[in-house]
Write an enzyme that holds these catalytic residues in place. Structure first.
Site, short mmCIF file in Angstrom:
data_model
loop_
_atom_site.label_atom_id
_atom_site.label_comp_id
_atom_site.label_asym_id
_atom_site.label_seq_id
_atom_site.Cartn_x
_atom_site.Cartn_y
_atom_site.Cartn_z
N ASP A 36 58.42 2.11 80.01
CA ASP A 36 58.47 3.38 79.29
C ASP A 36 59.40 3.34 78.08
OD1 ASP A 36 56.69 4.49 81.02
OD2 ASP A 36 58.14 5.66 82.16
N ASP A 293 33.75 23.63 40.58
CA ASP A 293 33.84 23.08 41.93
C ASP A 293 33.56 24.13 42.99
OD1 ASP A 293 34.38 20.59 41.01
OD2 ASP A 293 36.53 20.65 41.39
N GLY A 428 32.83 11.93 49.19
CA GLY A 428 31.60 11.80 49.96
C GLY A 428 30.38 11.94 49.08
N LEU A 429 30.44 12.87 48.11
CA LEU A 429 29.34 13.03 47.16
C LEU A 429 29.19 11.77 46.31
CD1 LEU A 429 27.20 14.75 45.73
CD2 LEU A 429 29.02 15.60 44.24
#
Length: 534
Positions: A36, A293, A428-429
């Site tokens: 631990d 946008d 992503g676009l």
């Protein structure tokens, strides 16, 4: 408890470690086996901490179990005090050591050390990390204040109102809750201190991050407390409110709207006129609603899963400030699940309260969002599903502890949030556009420049296109295929953004199956789109 590959929260003793590692002059003795003892990895590797965390382990082995492990605790506590000379000592046990029932805190409290000894009860098999941090902070504040009182143990007398801000000609506040391994705590504290300074309010104590036990004893001198991180500080703030009559500011300044509400609440609690600051303070992200946008991003579907504080704040920012559509909301913070359930109800959603990442992954896949806002876990989940993602909460990885200034709270924090959330969608676009035109000869590796195109690149692109078409036909002709896609339909499907392409395929196939269409063409795709758009 159950075995899992990932976990949102560690056991309670990890939360206590976070409090100890946040402060100066505090040492934590942990009754634990050798396995631990991983605190160094947590703090030095993930948080880029420059020093080792102030934790000493008893590190018992199997051979100790047949002997006196209680004496091992006493010896470890004695050695830790002599070596580190702390102003306060926290003593507790790990989840494994809890089974031995040695009660190390009680043992240490009976050793008559000349510093406050804070005994921690971890309840490791029913509670988790944030609860452990909250309880450790509460016990440390209470124990430190009680040790400075002349009254009965455990009954700290309230401070007189005249004692507060005695050496200060302006209102003062305590900022409570920021810790090591918290999400952007260092920069959030800097941002909020600057905001309070503009309001003419001094900061008395910041705790636990950067505080000493002596600082904790000065907490009652402030006029009010700011509960910056409820998962860590709410229990302490409520106790201070009862015992010391200190008002508590509960608004967490995450996002533009919440920051303005925070300023108003500060003004109400402190009696300071906040109107001038409200008029002057703006964030650069406010231009978004007037930009091009906003037309592209408005209505984007987002799925949110984080600790309760950041999940609730993200839902408000997404809906009210960015015009997104929240399609999923959840948290792993069971102690604060009620607040998340209420927000989900207001949004018309079924809340997801769980610490099972597989359940979260299933919910994300079913919701088919265009953006995932979550923890380091959701980053992995989104990557598997091909979705954009932004990390908004702990647990986080080393990349979410930037060396640069990047708060999430206050007006500058609103700018950081905007960038963090919007950029994955825009990227992503961009990836989608690259994917659409990947087969064009201009994108071939044989023709790196528009000025030097050659027939070789065009031939290679044609070969790739033919291979894709043949693979599509072969897949459609496979024995198990129930619905065929023509090569033209497959090509049209690839023009759809990758983060919704799976849903488009499923919807089209469902549309075709209901109408007995065996072969999907380009016309079928558009018919299905028109049907589901109604």
């Amino acid at each position: 408890m159950h075995l899992a590959l990932w976990t949102y929260e560690g056991p309670p003793h990890v939360g206590a470690m976070r409090v100890a590692a946040s402060m100066e002059g505090v040492h934590y003795v942990l009754h634990a086996p050798q396995g631990d003892s991983y605190a160094d990895l947590l703090f030095t590797m993930i948080e880029r901490r420059a020093s080792r965390p102030p934790v000493t382990y008893t590190t018992f082995h199997g051979r100790h179990l047949g002997a006196d492990t209680a004496e091992l605790v006493r010896q470890t506590v004695r050695d830790a005090y002599e070596r580190h000379q702390p102003q306060a000592l926290m003593v507790g046990d790990s989840c494994t050591a809890e089974l031995l029932q040695d009660q190390p805190g009680t043992l240490a409290a009976g050793m008559d050390l000349p510093v406050p000894v804070i005994a921690l009860e971890s309840a490791a098999y029913s509670r988790k990390e944030n609860f452990g941090a909250s309880e450790a902070f509460y016990q440390l504040v209470r124990g430190t204040l009680v040790a400075n009182q002349d009254g009965a143990l455990g009954h700290a007398a309230p401070a007189a109102d005249s004692d507060r801000s005695a050496a200060c000609d302006r209102p003062t506040a305590n900022l409570l809750g920021p810790t090591s391994l918290g999400f952007r705590c260092r920069d959030d504290v800097k941002e909020i201190k600057a905001l309070l300074e503009r309001l003419g309010i001094g900061v008395n104590v910041v705790a636990p991050l950067g505080a000493t036990p002596a600082d904790l004893s000065r907490i009652p001198a402030a006029d009010f407390n700011v509960c910056l991180y409820p998962e860590i500080a709410r229990t302490t703030c409520e106790w201070l409110q009862r015992q010391y009559r200190q008002p508590m500011v509960t608004t967490v300044p995450l996002g533009l709207g919440a920051t303005r509400d925070f300023i108003r609440e500060i003004g109400d609690v402190s009696g300071v006129d906040a109107s001038a600051v409200l008029e002057q303070c703006t964030a650069r992200m406010s231009w978004y609603s007037r930009s091009v946008d906003s037309n592209y991003l408005t209505g984007k579907r987002v799925f949110i899963f984080a600790d309760a504080t950041h999940a609730i704040a993200a839902a408000r920012i997404a809906r009210e400030e960015l015009g997104f559509s929240v399609v999923g909301l959840g948290t792993y913070s069971r102690e604060h699940a009620r607040e998340v359930r209420q927000v989900a109800k207001d949004l018309g959603l079924e809340p997801l309260i769980t610490d099972d990442y597989l359940e979260v992954e299933k919910s994300v896949a079913e919701a088919a969002p265009e953006l995932v806002l979550g923890t380091q876990m959701e980053r992995h989940i989104a990557k598997r599903l091909g979705l954009p993602c932004a990390v908004i909460s702990a647990p986080a990885h080393v990349q979410d502890f930037p060396a640069s200034y990047a708060p999430n709270m206050g007006f500058e924090g609103a700018n950081v949030i905007f960038d963090t959330w919007v950029h994955p969608i825009m990227m992503g676009l961009e990836e989608h556009l690259l994917g659409m035109f990947r087969e064009d000869f201009e994108f071939s590796t044989d023709t790196p420049s528009h000025m030097a195109s050659s027939g070789a690149g065009q031939e290679r692109a044609a070969e790739q296109e033919q291979a894709v078409a043949e693979a599509s036909v072969a897949e459609a002709d496979s024995p198990g295929a129930q619905i065929r896609w023509t090569p033209e339909a497959e090509s049209e499907l690839r023009k759809i953004p990758f983060f919704v392409r799976g849903k488009a395929r499923r919807n089209t196939e469902h549309f075709a199956a209901e109408r007995g269409i065996a072969t999907i063409t380009v016309e079928t795709i558009y018919d299905a789109k028109a049907h589901f758009s109604r």
